[in-house]
Design an enzyme around this catalytic site. Structure first.
Site, PDB file in Angstrom:
ATOM      1  N   HIS A  48       0.816  -1.345   0.787  1.00  0.00           N
ATOM      2  CA  HIS A  48       0.029   0.072  -0.440  1.00  0.00           C
ATOM      3  C   HIS A  48       0.954   1.047   0.074  1.00  0.00           C
ATOM      4  CE1 HIS A  48      -3.620   2.594   1.274  1.00  0.00           C
ATOM      5  NE2 HIS A  48      -2.664   3.509   2.514  1.00  0.00           N
ATOM      6  N   GLU A  49       2.381   0.931   0.854  1.00  0.00           N
ATOM      7  CA  GLU A  49       2.656   2.699   0.714  1.00  0.00           C
ATOM      8  C   GLU A  49       3.230   2.822  -0.513  1.00  0.00           C
ATOM      9  OE1 GLU A  49       2.353   4.572   3.202  1.00  0.00           O
ATOM     10  OE2 GLU A  49       0.959   3.365   4.261  1.00  0.00           O
TER      11      GLU A  49
ATOM     12  N   HIS B  61       1.654   4.297  -2.823  1.00  0.00           N
ATOM     13  CA  HIS B  61       1.470   5.908  -2.863  1.00  0.00           C
ATOM     14  C   HIS B  61       2.525   6.688  -3.658  1.00  0.00           C
ATOM     15  CE1 HIS B  61      -1.878   6.635  -0.511  1.00  0.00           C
ATOM     16  NE2 HIS B  61      -1.515   5.828   0.351  1.00  0.00           N
TER      17      HIS B  61
ATOM     18  N   GLU C 240      -6.172   6.840  -1.182  1.00  0.00           N
ATOM     19  CA  GLU C 240      -5.636   5.710  -0.480  1.00  0.00           C
ATOM     20  C   GLU C 240      -6.542   4.790  -1.136  1.00  0.00           C
ATOM     21  OE1 GLU C 240      -5.013   5.228   2.648  1.00  0.00           O
ATOM     22  OE2 GLU C 240      -3.751   7.441   2.014  1.00  0.00           O
TER      23      GLU C 240
END
Length: 271
Positions: free
Chosen positions: A144-145, A148, A201
């Site tokens: 997930h990070e 980004h 997100e």
């Protein structure tokens, strides 16, 4: 009145001229196709350089405080998982395979992790220890990070902040009252900034899900991860007032996407 109108038109022209639509990543199997608008005067290289400096300062401070973890079991897990995830980033953007990737663990009770512009990863030990994360769940967080960073959400946020600041300055120039400016800023925050942040997100959730599946981590672990996060975040503000989707809507979106990435997981695990 002619002068303020001219200044307003000039400011708008400058903003539009400096803004360009970009595709930072391919859509992948999860279908993240949103165009992003970046200011050309704020390059990827500039943002990466600025963040790399801040990242190094954070590591130096952690080292001086004796909390930069280079040798524990957590540090070894993070390093191994990062290597497998980074091996898949070219699926979404080939140039990212050449980034100066780095991953570190900081010994802290904080339930957090991040991957900044250019591929600089920090995982806080509290996230791993307090939530008792499995490797699959930890990969979900880190994927997930990383997503980004691949989508350059940091540069996108900076590109958005610049015209907002210019708009505020223009409003002051035109004689708009402080009260009205504050009201306008609140409106912009909740009608523009936060919905886009929630969209970011969601993009990170989906791309991270595919990255972890391609790296051989069970996509279903993302559900148990956010269930744990939900329990740890009891009393959090309602979704409308938060930059993060509520756990229930996030889990529903991920559950819908898991069938799209499960074949990659099975392939990575040898069928």
């Amino acid at each position: 009145m002619a002068k303020p109108l001219f200044l307003g038109s000039l400011a708008l022209s400058v903003l539009l001229a400096g803004c360009q639509a970009v595709n930072t990543t391919s859509g992948g199997a999860v279908g993240v196709e949103r165009k992003q608008y970046m200011f050309s005067m704020l390059s990827e290289q500039q943002v990466n350089q600025m963040y790399a400096q801040s990242y190094q300062e954070t590591l130096n401070e952690a080292s001086q405080a004796g909390v930069l973890d280079k040798s524990s079991a957590n540090a070894k897990r993070v390093s191994a998982i990062a290597k497998r995830l980074i091996g898949q980033v070219s699926v979404f953007r080939p140039d990212a395979a050449q980034w100066a990737w780095d991953a570190n663990v900081i010994d802290s009770d904080e339930l957090n992790a991040n991957c900044g512009p250019g591929g600089k990863i920090i995982v806080y030990s509290g996230l791993i220890d307090q939530l008792k994360l499995t490797d699959d769940e930890l990969a979900a967080v880190m994927g997930h990070e990383i997503a980004h960073a691949l989508r350059e959400h940091g540069r996108e946020a900076l590109s958005k902040a610049y015209p907002l600041q210019m708009g505020t300055q223009l409003g002051s120039l035109l004689g708009v009252s402080n009260e009205n400016l504050q009201l306008a800023n609140v409106g912009v925050k909740y009608l523009m900034t936060l919905p886009n942040s929630r969209a970011n997100e969601n993009e990170a959730d989906l791309i991270g899900l595919e990255l972890s599946a391609r790296a051989g981590y069970n996509p279903n672990a993302t559900i148990s991860l956010w269930q744990k996060m939900s329990k740890a975040s009891e009393g959090a503000p309602p979704e409308f007032m938060s930059t993060h989707p509520s756990s229930s809507s996030r889990i529903a979106s991920l559950q819908a996407a898991i069938p799209k990435v499960m074949p990659f997981y099975k392939q990575a695990k040898g069928g």
